[in-house]
Enzyme design. Structure first.
Site, PDB file in Angstrom:
ATOM      1  N   ASP A  36       0.816  -1.226   0.000  1.00 58.17           N
ATOM      2  CA  ASP A  36       0.000   0.000   0.000  1.00 58.17           C
ATOM      3  C   ASP A  36       0.845   1.269   0.000  1.00 58.17           C
ATOM      4  O   ASP A  36       0.319   2.376   0.047  1.00 58.17           O
ATOM      5  CB  ASP A  36      -0.943   0.010   1.208  1.00 58.17           C
ATOM      6  CG  ASP A  36      -0.191  -0.037   2.534  1.00 58.17           C
ATOM      7  OD1 ASP A  36       1.064  -0.007   2.509  1.00 58.17           O
ATOM      8  OD2 ASP A  36      -0.839  -0.097   3.590  1.00 58.17           O
ATOM      9  N   GLU A  38       3.029   2.239   2.317  1.00 54.29           N
ATOM     10  CA  GLU A  38       3.587   2.603   3.622  1.00 54.29           C
ATOM     11  C   GLU A  38       4.971   1.977   3.765  1.00 54.29           C
ATOM     12  O   GLU A  38       5.256   0.940   3.177  1.00 54.29           O
ATOM     13  CB  GLU A  38       2.665   2.106   4.746  1.00 54.29           C
ATOM     14  CG  GLU A  38       1.369   2.894   4.837  1.00 54.29           C
ATOM     15  CD  GLU A  38       0.507   2.491   6.030  1.00 54.29           C
ATOM     16  OE1 GLU A  38       0.946   1.638   6.826  1.00 54.29           O
ATOM     17  OE2 GLU A  38      -0.606   3.040   6.149  1.00 54.29           O
ATOM     18  N   GLN A  95      10.437  28.290   1.110  1.00 50.10           N
ATOM     19  CA  GLN A  95       9.080  28.787   1.403  1.00 50.10           C
ATOM     20  C   GLN A  95       9.111  29.331   2.830  1.00 50.10           C
ATOM     21  O   GLN A  95       8.634  28.711   3.780  1.00 50.10           O
ATOM     22  CB  GLN A  95       8.072  27.639   1.255  1.00 50.10           C
ATOM     23  CG  GLN A  95       6.628  28.017   1.563  1.00 50.10           C
ATOM     24  CD  GLN A  95       5.959  28.841   0.486  1.00 50.10           C
ATOM     25  OE1 GLN A  95       6.393  28.853  -0.652  1.00 50.10           O
ATOM     26  NE2 GLN A  95       4.907  29.554   0.844  1.00 50.10           N
ATOM     27  N   ASP A 168      21.689  36.366  -8.361  1.00 52.96           N
ATOM     28  CA  ASP A 168      20.677  37.196  -7.686  1.00 52.96           C
ATOM     29  C   ASP A 168      21.231  37.683  -6.355  1.00 52.96           C
ATOM     30  O   ASP A 168      22.294  37.232  -5.895  1.00 52.96           O
ATOM     31  CB  ASP A 168      19.359  36.423  -7.489  1.00 52.96           C
ATOM     32  CG  ASP A 168      19.531  35.134  -6.701  1.00 52.96           C
ATOM     33  OD1 ASP A 168      20.517  35.012  -5.944  1.00 52.96           O
ATOM     34  OD2 ASP A 168      18.685  34.240  -6.833  1.00 52.96           O
ATOM     35  N   LYS A 191      17.651  39.695  -9.791  1.00 55.35           N
ATOM     36  CA  LYS A 191      16.683  38.745 -10.372  1.00 55.35           C
ATOM     37  C   LYS A 191      15.282  39.069  -9.878  1.00 55.35           C
ATOM     38  O   LYS A 191      15.093  39.408  -8.718  1.00 55.35           O
ATOM     39  CB  LYS A 191      17.060  37.313  -9.944  1.00 55.35           C
ATOM     40  CG  LYS A 191      16.098  36.239 -10.434  1.00 55.35           C
ATOM     41  CD  LYS A 191      16.592  34.841 -10.063  1.00 55.35           C
ATOM     42  CE  LYS A 191      16.167  34.420  -8.675  1.00 55.35           C
ATOM     43  NZ  LYS A 191      16.626  33.097  -8.304  1.00 55.35           N
ATOM     44  N   ASP A 218      25.776  29.545  -7.229  1.00 53.85           N
ATOM     45  CA  ASP A 218      24.515  29.708  -6.503  1.00 53.85           C
ATOM     46  C   ASP A 218      24.367  28.555  -5.519  1.00 53.85           C
ATOM     47  O   ASP A 218      25.065  27.544  -5.635  1.00 53.85           O
ATOM     48  CB  ASP A 218      23.349  29.720  -7.505  1.00 53.85           C
ATOM     49  CG  ASP A 218      22.145  30.511  -6.969  1.00 53.85           C
ATOM     50  OD1 ASP A 218      22.158  30.912  -5.796  1.00 53.85           O
ATOM     51  OD2 ASP A 218      21.195  30.718  -7.748  1.00 53.85           O
TER      52      ASP A 218
HETATM   53  O1  LIG Z   1      15.788  28.867 -10.838  1.00 52.81           O
HETATM   54  P1  LIG Z   1      15.804  27.542 -10.166  1.00 52.81           P
HETATM   55  O2  LIG Z   1      16.959  26.690 -10.592  1.00 52.81           O
HETATM   56  O3  LIG Z   1      14.491  26.830 -10.291  1.00 52.81           O
HETATM   57  O4  LIG Z   1      15.910  27.774  -8.602  1.00 52.81           O
HETATM   58  C1  LIG Z   1      17.112  28.054  -7.951  1.00 52.81           C
HETATM   59  C2  LIG Z   1      17.169  29.489  -7.512  1.00 52.81           C
HETATM   60  O5  LIG Z   1      16.106  29.814  -6.638  1.00 52.81           O
HETATM   61  C3  LIG Z   1      16.614  30.409  -5.461  1.00 52.81           C
HETATM   62  O6  LIG Z   1      15.782  30.284  -4.390  1.00 52.81           O
HETATM   63  C4  LIG Z   1      17.966  29.763  -5.299  1.00 52.81           C
HETATM   64  O7  LIG Z   1      18.814  30.473  -4.441  1.00 52.81           O
HETATM   65  C5  LIG Z   1      18.436  29.806  -6.724  1.00 52.81           C
HETATM   66  O8  LIG Z   1      18.839  31.106  -7.043  1.00 52.81           O
END
Ligand SMILES: O=P(O)(O)OC[C@H]1O[C@@H](O)[C@H](O)[C@@H]1O
Length: 296
Positions: A36, A38, A95, A168, A191, A218
């Site tokens: 199932d 689990e 989030q 960014d 960004k 990044d």
């Molecule tokens: O654009 P994608 O690859 O989906 O998300 C990654 C970016 O979204 C941000 O939070 C991260 O720090 C990075 O710059």
């Protein structure tokens, strides 16, 4: 107190490497899925009276978090005296606000869940944007390890005359650290995100590559659109084909292809998440971070 490392499924290689670095034994966990869907985990070794380090790669966290919670609870019930989690990629950090009315702030809920599961946490470059530190949401002891030393060393070895570029403003913390360690210049783009796969990126007016090779750095590469858009902008501005380095590679094969179509020179990532682009090993840095919790 003796320490034993337990690898969650998929984290066996990292667990083995950490065990060698920390001179302690490692074991694996059995995860059985019932028809199932689990799951049940089983410890393969005694943990009675020991400190247990659970090692987990927590990309795709929804499938991996419940087994982690089950393993932690089982270890506690079977006599573990202390439980630590080594999760080089800490999920649900993006989030960190209610961006639309009614949305869950998943960073906070996830932090509450992990804080009630283990006694301490070691992680690498979590996506801290609105929270000043993990202490804002985690109630357990935490240790954040920076990937910058390993990334700087790798770029220094692989790229001639680099200029480090952040796609960014959030990336400035990582980019500035990497650039400082190499004595290289850095520049941070701006960004605006319009959707999961829709971002606009701009180079600051007057930014100049000075004949150097751009290396985009990044924390997370997820859909790949931030890196791809930044690469387009850099190429359009005559900066040449950028290299791309991410700490946490969450992207799928289609996104890797998209990045290559965007004209990048090379894509590399740290091994916080197992991925075909892994080129930068971070286990020694993680081991150093863990040592602080092993003193007692
Ligand atoms: O654009 P994608 O690859 O989906 O998300 C990654 C970016 O979204 C941000 O939070 C991260 O720090 C990075 O710059």
């Amino acid at each position: 107190m003796n320490t034993i490392i337990l690898a969650l499924p998929g984290a066996e290689t990292l667990a083995e490497t950490l065990a060698q670095q920390l001179h302690c034994p490692a074991s694996t966990l059995e995860l059985h899925r019932f028809p199932d869907g689990e799951g049940v985990v089983r410890l393969r070794t005694s943990v009675d009276g020991q400190r247990v380090l659970l090692v987990a790669h927590l990309d795709r966290p929804d499938d991996k978090t419940l087994p982690l919670v089950f393993a932690a609870d089982a270890a506690r019930e079977l006599g573990a005296r202390e439980l630590g989690l080594v999760a080089p990629y800490l999920p649900y950090m993006r989030q960190d606000d209610r961006f639309r009315p009614g949305e869950a702030i998943t960073s906070r809920t996830y932090a509450r869940l992990l804080s009630s599961t283990v006694d301490f946490l070691v992680t690498m470059d979590p996506h801290l944007h609105r929270w000043p530190s993990l202490d804002a949401i985690y109630t357990i002891r935490t240790r954040v390890v920076a990937a910058a030393p390993a990334i700087a060393e790798w770029i220094q070895r692989e790229v001639e005359r680099p200029i480090i570029v952040g796609p960014d403003s959030e990336s400035e913390q990582w980019v500035a650290d990497v650039a400082r360690r190499m004595g290289a210049p850095h520049v941070v783009m701006s960004k605006v995100r319009h959707g999961d796969r829709d971002v606009r990126v701009h180079l600051p007016a007057g930014a100049d590559h000075a004949g150097r090779t751009p290396v985009l750095v990044d924390d997370i590469i997820s859909s790949g659109h931030t890196m791809a858009t930044a690469a387009h902008v850099l190429r359009g501005a005559g900066w040449g084909r950028p290299w791309c380095v991410g700490v946490h590679a969450l992207l799928d094969v289609a996104s890797v292809d998209m990045l290559h179509r965007a004209g990048i020179a090379r894509l590399a990532s740290c091994d916080t998440v197992p991925h075909a682009t892994n080129a930068i090993g971070v286990a020694p840095l993680l081991a150093e971070g863990i040592r602080g919790f092993l003193a007692a």
